[in-house]
Motif scaffolding. Structure first.
Motif, PDB file in Angstrom:
ATOM      1  N   ASP A   1      -5.936   4.663   4.320  1.00 15.76           N
ATOM      2  CA  ASP A   1      -4.895   4.476   4.580  1.00 15.76           C
ATOM      3  C   ASP A   1      -3.863   5.229   3.484  1.00 15.76           C
ATOM      4  OD1 ASP A   1      -3.065   5.858   6.311  1.00 15.76           O
ATOM      5  OD2 ASP A   1      -1.318   4.047   6.972  1.00 15.76           O
ATOM      6  N   SER A  30     -10.023   7.024   3.015  1.00 12.56           N
ATOM      7  CA  SER A  30      -8.604   7.810   3.348  1.00 12.56           C
ATOM      8  C   SER A  30      -8.918   7.019   4.626  1.00 12.56           C
ATOM      9  CB  SER A  30      -8.989   9.020   3.754  1.00 12.56           C
ATOM     10  OG  SER A  30      -7.718   9.689   4.324  1.00 12.56           O
ATOM     11  N   GLU A  31      -9.689   7.346   5.546  1.00 11.00           N
ATOM     12  CA  GLU A  31      -9.488   6.916   6.375  1.00 11.00           C
ATOM     13  C   GLU A  31      -9.520   5.015   6.751  1.00 11.00           C
ATOM     14  OE1 GLU A  31     -12.883   8.090   9.525  1.00 11.00           O
ATOM     15  OE2 GLU A  31     -12.052   9.056   9.528  1.00 11.00           O
ATOM     16  N   SER A  33       0.859  -1.534   0.287  1.00  7.86           N
ATOM     17  CA  SER A  33      -0.620  -0.044  -0.260  1.00  7.86           C
ATOM     18  C   SER A  33       0.990   1.387  -0.116  1.00  7.86           C
ATOM     19  CB  SER A  33      -1.186  -0.167   1.387  1.00  7.86           C
ATOM     20  OG  SER A  33       0.079  -0.010   2.462  1.00  7.86           O
ATOM     21  N   SER A  34       1.996   1.215   0.582  1.00  4.76           N
ATOM     22  CA  SER A  34       2.933   2.102   0.128  1.00  4.76           C
ATOM     23  C   SER A  34       3.512   2.648  -0.803  1.00  4.76           C
ATOM     24  CB  SER A  34       4.148   1.893   1.201  1.00  4.76           C
ATOM     25  OG  SER A  34       4.795   1.074   0.784  1.00  4.76           O
TER      26      SER A  34
END
Length: 396
Positions: free
Chosen positions: A181, A177-178, A135-136
């Motif tokens: 992340d 977004s929550e 995800s990064s």
């Protein structure tokens, strides 16, 4: 350490390489007022970071063959989400905007905002797992949605014609977004569709473009100087309120009389044909209840060359052509891009709309924009939402 100004230059160089596809240092020096040695250092730095890659050697003009560069498609990844009235679409893309995975959901009366957020979050995790992506490594998610919107706050305000009743003041960016992340940005779907189409047509070097989507309502976006035109408020469906017949019919209680949407929209077309069936017009649809007639059955009947349905689609297309001519005469685009279910229903619609638009374009054929159907079709909004995220990336 890279300074802010250097970051800005690096992002500009990345954007230029991305736009042109494959370039040499000499090509880039035509666009940037920095020295050759500074450009060399910047390209070496970007190559070492994996942002760009060497793609080969160019043709020699007498000396050594120049090194060619292109962006690295797997440096990072992008997510694009289309939230529309009929279907929503999610795509995972590489930095060349190649779709790696796509999925869609039917927006029925059970598809509440909460359920869609759950579905999108699950699909994102599945996509990343399938492709072995962290995800990064995802720059973020862009959303193209039906308006009206509060773009800065990331809120879908009060869209019309959603089957589920709870789509009102939805903080969609915050919700996703929550859950994910990651950064999430929102724009209206017509704008992101035009961004996607502009990307697909980038070899044409288009600066001025008009995008019109004809479906449940009429949505439009315009570009000038390569930038999306924005007004004081975000009401993407407002073009449907263009009055083309004074004292004409009205589609909804809060719409204008004689507005374009009363002649060119899926609900208006369905209602006109239901009325014709109720008064006894013959059709291949005569065997079913007029109240059960919907857009899918109309497209099937048009494919069967049903005279009644063909007549009504032709009339709808003619009015679409009038609306296009009005927009063209006001905005003077180089390209006119047409999308949406009505345009894609049958070649008759596109052909008729273009014929009428051209006849009513001022100074045609001396001024003759290029007309094209959407290249990205149902994926235009999601692809453009991913483009939006790439454009917003700061280069780090």
């Amino acid at each position: 350490m890279i300074t802010h100004s250097n970051r800005s230059i690096k992002k500009q160089v990345f954007d230029r390489i991305s736009y042109l596809g494959t370039v040499s240092k000499a090509d880039l020096l035509q666009y940037f007022s920095i020295t050759s040695s500074s450009m060399t250092r910047l390209l070496e730095e970007m190559t070492a970071q994996g942002i760009i890659v060497v793609s080969g050697l160019g043709s020699s003009t007498g000396g050594r063959k120049p090194i060619l560069f292109q962006t690295n498609p797997s440096y990072r990844y992008l997510l694009g989400l289309d939230i529309s009235r009929i279907h929503s679409v999610l795509g995972l893309y590489d930095m060349h905007l190649n779709p790696l995975s796509l999925t869609r959901w039917k927006m029925d009366d059970a598809m509440s905002p909460e359920r869609l957020v759950d579905e999108v979050a699950d699909a994102v995790h599945r996509f990343l797992t399938e492709h072995g992506i962290s995800s990064s490594d995802v720059l973020g998610m862009g959303i193209g949605a039906v308006g009206p919107l509060d773009q800065q706050a990331g809120i879908i305000m009060e869209p019309e014609f959603f089957p589920a009743p709870s789509w009102k003041n939805v903080p969609i960016c915050q919700l996703l977004s929550e859950r994910l992340d990651m950064t999430v940005k929102l724009d209206n779907g017509a704008n992101t569709a035009l961004m996607g189409e502009h990307w697909a047509l980038r070899n044409e070097r288009i600066q001025h473009a008009l995008y019109v989507h004809a479906g449940v309502n009429i949505r439009s976006a315009a570009m000038s100087g390569g930038q999306i035109l924005r007004g004081a408020v975000d009401t993407e469906g407002a073009i449907g309120q263009m009055i083309i017949q004074a004292n004409g019919p009205r589609l909804r209680d809060n719409s204008n009389y004689g507005a374009l949407e009363a002649f060119v929209s899926v609900p208006a077309l369905e209602e006109r044909i239901r009325t014709q069936l109720k008064i006894g017009r013959k059709s291949v649809l005569s065997g079913i209840s007029p109240d059960h007639v919907n857009f899918a059955t109309l497209v099937d009947a048009l494919d069967q060359d049903d005279p009644l349905v063909k007549e009504q689609f032709t009339e709808t297309a003619a009015y679409l052509g009038i609306g296009l001519a009005n927009l063209i005469n006001a905005l003077h685009p180089e390209y006119v891009i047409l999308g949406g279910p009505l345009v894609g229903a049958h070649p008759l619609v596109l052909d008729t709309a273009l014929e009428i638009a051209k006849k009513n374009t001022y100074h045609y054929p001396e001024y003759s924009p290029v007309f094209t159907q959407s290249l990205l079709l149902d994926e235009a909004v999601a692809t453009g939402a991913a483009v939006m995220m790439m454009q917003a990336w700061d280069g780090e």
